[in-house]
Every structure is written in structure tokens, then in C-alpha cells.
Design a protein around this motif. Structure first.
Motif, PDB file in Angstrom:
ATOM      1  N   GLU A 284       0.802  -1.219   0.000  1.00  0.00           N
ATOM      2  CA  GLU A 284       0.000   0.000   0.000  1.00  0.00           C
ATOM      3  C   GLU A 284       0.840   1.278   0.000  1.00  0.00           C
ATOM      4  O   GLU A 284       2.022   1.283   0.314  1.00  0.00           O
ATOM      5  N   GLY A 285       0.110   2.370  -0.265  1.00  0.00           N
ATOM      6  CA  GLY A 285       0.698   3.690  -0.220  1.00  0.00           C
ATOM      7  C   GLY A 285       0.692   4.270   1.184  1.00  0.00           C
ATOM      8  O   GLY A 285       0.212   3.654   2.150  1.00  0.00           O
ATOM      9  N   LEU A 286       1.206   5.474   1.290  1.00  0.00           N
ATOM     10  CA  LEU A 286       1.381   6.148   2.575  1.00  0.00           C
ATOM     11  C   LEU A 286       0.058   6.273   3.319  1.00  0.00           C
ATOM     12  O   LEU A 286      -0.892   6.879   2.834  1.00  0.00           O
ATOM     13  N   GLY A 287       0.011   5.659   4.496  1.00  0.00           N
ATOM     14  CA  GLY A 287      -1.147   5.782   5.363  1.00  0.00           C
ATOM     15  C   GLY A 287      -2.296   4.849   5.068  1.00  0.00           C
ATOM     16  O   GLY A 287      -3.187   4.680   5.900  1.00  0.00           O
ATOM     17  N   TYR A 288      -2.306   4.209   3.902  1.00  0.00           N
ATOM     18  CA  TYR A 288      -3.452   3.405   3.489  1.00  0.00           C
ATOM     19  C   TYR A 288      -3.381   1.985   4.053  1.00  0.00           C
ATOM     20  O   TYR A 288      -2.300   1.388   4.131  1.00  0.00           O
ATOM     21  N   GLY A 289      -4.541   1.444   4.391  1.00  0.00           N
ATOM     22  CA  GLY A 289      -4.636   0.088   4.880  1.00  0.00           C
ATOM     23  C   GLY A 289      -4.854  -0.919   3.753  1.00  0.00           C
ATOM     24  O   GLY A 289      -4.882  -0.573   2.568  1.00  0.00           O
ATOM     25  N   LYS A 290      -5.038  -2.166   4.142  1.00  0.00           N
ATOM     26  CA  LYS A 290      -5.170  -3.260   3.169  1.00  0.00           C
ATOM     27  C   LYS A 290      -6.347  -3.077   2.215  1.00  0.00           C
ATOM     28  O   LYS A 290      -6.350  -3.633   1.121  1.00  0.00           O
ATOM     29  N   TRP A 291      -7.348  -2.325   2.631  1.00  0.00           N
ATOM     30  CA  TRP A 291      -8.531  -2.122   1.786  1.00  0.00           C
ATOM     31  C   TRP A 291      -8.160  -1.554   0.415  1.00  0.00           C
ATOM     32  O   TRP A 291      -8.887  -1.777  -0.562  1.00  0.00           O
ATOM     33  N   MET A 292      -7.047  -0.841   0.339  1.00  0.00           N
ATOM     34  CA  MET A 292      -6.674  -0.102  -0.869  1.00  0.00           C
ATOM     35  C   MET A 292      -6.599  -0.974  -2.104  1.00  0.00           C
ATOM     36  O   MET A 292      -6.888  -0.540  -3.215  1.00  0.00           O
TER      37      MET A 292
END
Length: 268
Positions: free
Chosen positions: A28-36
Motif C-alpha cells: 500500500e501507499g502512505l497511510g493506506y490500509g489493506k482495503w486499498m
């Protein structure tokens, strides 16, 4: 969900798909959780052994004191593969996750291929995040509530027309981010890792196949970064998504997934 460990740092990950198929790991990207990654991971899990994990500082993973480094987070990826017993994986990373993917491929021979979305090689030659975008990402109005703050931070990453056309999805994303994104401390520690990352002079040593994908209207990491990556990677191909913002893999999910599947079928 299973948990891997890199030293004292616990890392939550999820695994779906046939175990006898090639492994694809999403970062994932900065700050993002697995949902991304649900927009690509869910359809690909029908044919591939897929792994997605929360970076340190995010979601169900530990949030050690920062600042972090991209090298540490690439080691976290290695620890997840260790715990899953994976000897080779196709690594898909977006934004900060693309930086982690680059560092992992440079340091660990288990990377079979790379798919790098909306990312940069870092360093002085990279096109930086524009100041007006940084203002949205880090200078949230003091009177904004939690939901308003997330929408504000997302403004540069999505197209205005998309947000207007898909209000229910935007609200779902706000819910997912409230539930599983990085804490403020974790986000700041990750941001320090992004700021210090520089792999520009090392990428010429990578011999693995690489797909670089980028939206042409990215206001977070401008598309010139994609061209710079392709210039430095010996076996890279470029796929641009016309009008795509930073989260082009959400807005143009089906097209991105189809292109990623085509790449994986070619190299898996």
C-alpha cells in the motif's frame, strides 16, 4: 488474520487464492490500509495466491516509533513472505508501496516481477509532490471532523468528477480509512521514509520484468516520475491511464486490473 514479525514489529497480513498458483503481493501507499488493493486483489485472487499486509504504522500492524525507512518496510515485506513460506512473488506497489517494492527487489532475490503504480524512484531527480498537494495532505483545517479531514486529504488524489459521480464509494472509502488507515504518528513516520527514499542510481541493476503504470493527471506524484522510472529500469514497460489521478487504480479499476493480469500472465 496471520501475523508476521520483523524483529519486534508485528505485521498483519491476509492471504487469498490457490496456494499452488504464483504469488502476488500487494504493498500500500502512505497511510493506506489493506482495503486499498481490493479493486485489483479480489479479482486476481481467483487465479493467484495473493497476499496483502498492513505496513508498519498502519491498521492491525504495530506502530513503532518513527521515523521509518523504506528499507525497513521492505524488510517487513520480506518478513511477511517468510511467514507465508513464499520463495518467489510478483510484487505490486503503489505510491509509497512502489518505493517499498523497488527496495525489496534491490535487496531480496524473491521478487519475480514488479508492477509500480503512481510512484517514483525518489532522490533529487524525482518530481516532488507539489506544494499545493502537500497542503491538502498535511494541513487539514482545524475545525474539520474526522470524516471531513479524510475527504480533504483525498482531494488531490481523486478526480472531482469521479467523486461527484460515485458518492457512495467515496463514503465507503472514508469508512475504510477511518477503520484501518495509519495513525497520525504512523503516517508521519511513513512520510519521513518517503522523503528520504532514493533508488535512482540503483535501478539499472534490476533485471526483472517491470510494469510501470501511472495516471496522466496525477497531482500527488506527477506522471514525469513514471517516465523517469522507465528510463532507469532495463526491462520496464510503461502504461499510462489518460486522465487518471493518483488513485487511478480505484477510478479505472477494471482497466488497471486487466493490464496487471495481462502482465502477470506473461511473466508468472
Amino acid at each position: 488474520m496471520p501475523t508476521a514479525h520483523n524483529g519486534d514489529v508485528a505485521l498483519s497480513y491476509d492471504r487469498e487464492g490457490p496456494r499452488d498458483a504464483p504469488t502476488v503481493v500487494f504493498v500500500e501507499g502512505l497511510g493506506y490500509g489493506k482495503w486499498m488493493w481490493q479493486f485489483q486483489r479480489d479479482p486476481l485472487a481467483e487465479s493467484y495466491d495473493t497476499i496483502v499486509f498492513d505496513n508498519r504504522g498502519t491498521g492491525a500492524s504495530d506502530c513503532p516509533a518513527g521515523p521509518y525507512t523504506i528499507a525497513e518496510m521492505a524488510e517487513d515485506l520480506g518478513a511477511v513472505l517468510d511467514d507465508a513460506g513464499v520463495e518467489s512473488a510478483h510484487v505490486v506497489g503503489a505510491s509509497m508501496g512502489g518505493m517499498i517494492a523497488q527496495r525489496f527487489a534491490l535487496n531480496d532475490d524473491r521478487a519475480a516481477s514488479l508492477a509500480l503504480l503512481c510512484t517514483s524512484h525518489g532522490g533529487e531527480d524525482a518530481v516532488p509532490v507539489p506544494p499545493e498537494t502537500q497542503a491538502f495532505m498535511f494541513d487539514v483545517p482545524e475545525d474539520a471532523d474526522e470524516r471531513e479531514a479524510i475527504r480533504y486529504k483525498m482531494t488531490p488524489a481523486i478526480s472531482e468528477g469521479f467523486a461527484e459521480a460515485h458518492p457512495e464509494l467515496i463514503e465507503n472509502i472514508v469508512d475504510w480509512r477511518l477503520d484501518s488507515d495509519a495513525s497520525e504518528a504512523g503516517r508521519n513516520a511513513q512520510a519521513a521514509a518517503v522523503q528520504a527514499f532514493d533508488a535512482a542510481d540503483e535501478l539499472g541493476s534490476l533485471s526483472l520484468p517491470t510494469l510501470v503504470m501511472h495516471g496522466t493527471d496525477d497531482e500527488v506524484l506527477p506522471v514525469d516520475n513514471a517516465h523517469a522510472l522507465v528510463d532507469r529500469l532495463p526491462h520496464a514497460e510503461l502504461e499510462l491511464f489518460e486522465g487518471g489521478p493518483h488513485l487511478f487504480f480505484v477510478e479505472q479499476a477494471e482497466s488497471v486490473t486487466d493490464r496487471l493480469r495481462e502482465f502477470l500472465e506473461q511473466h508468472a
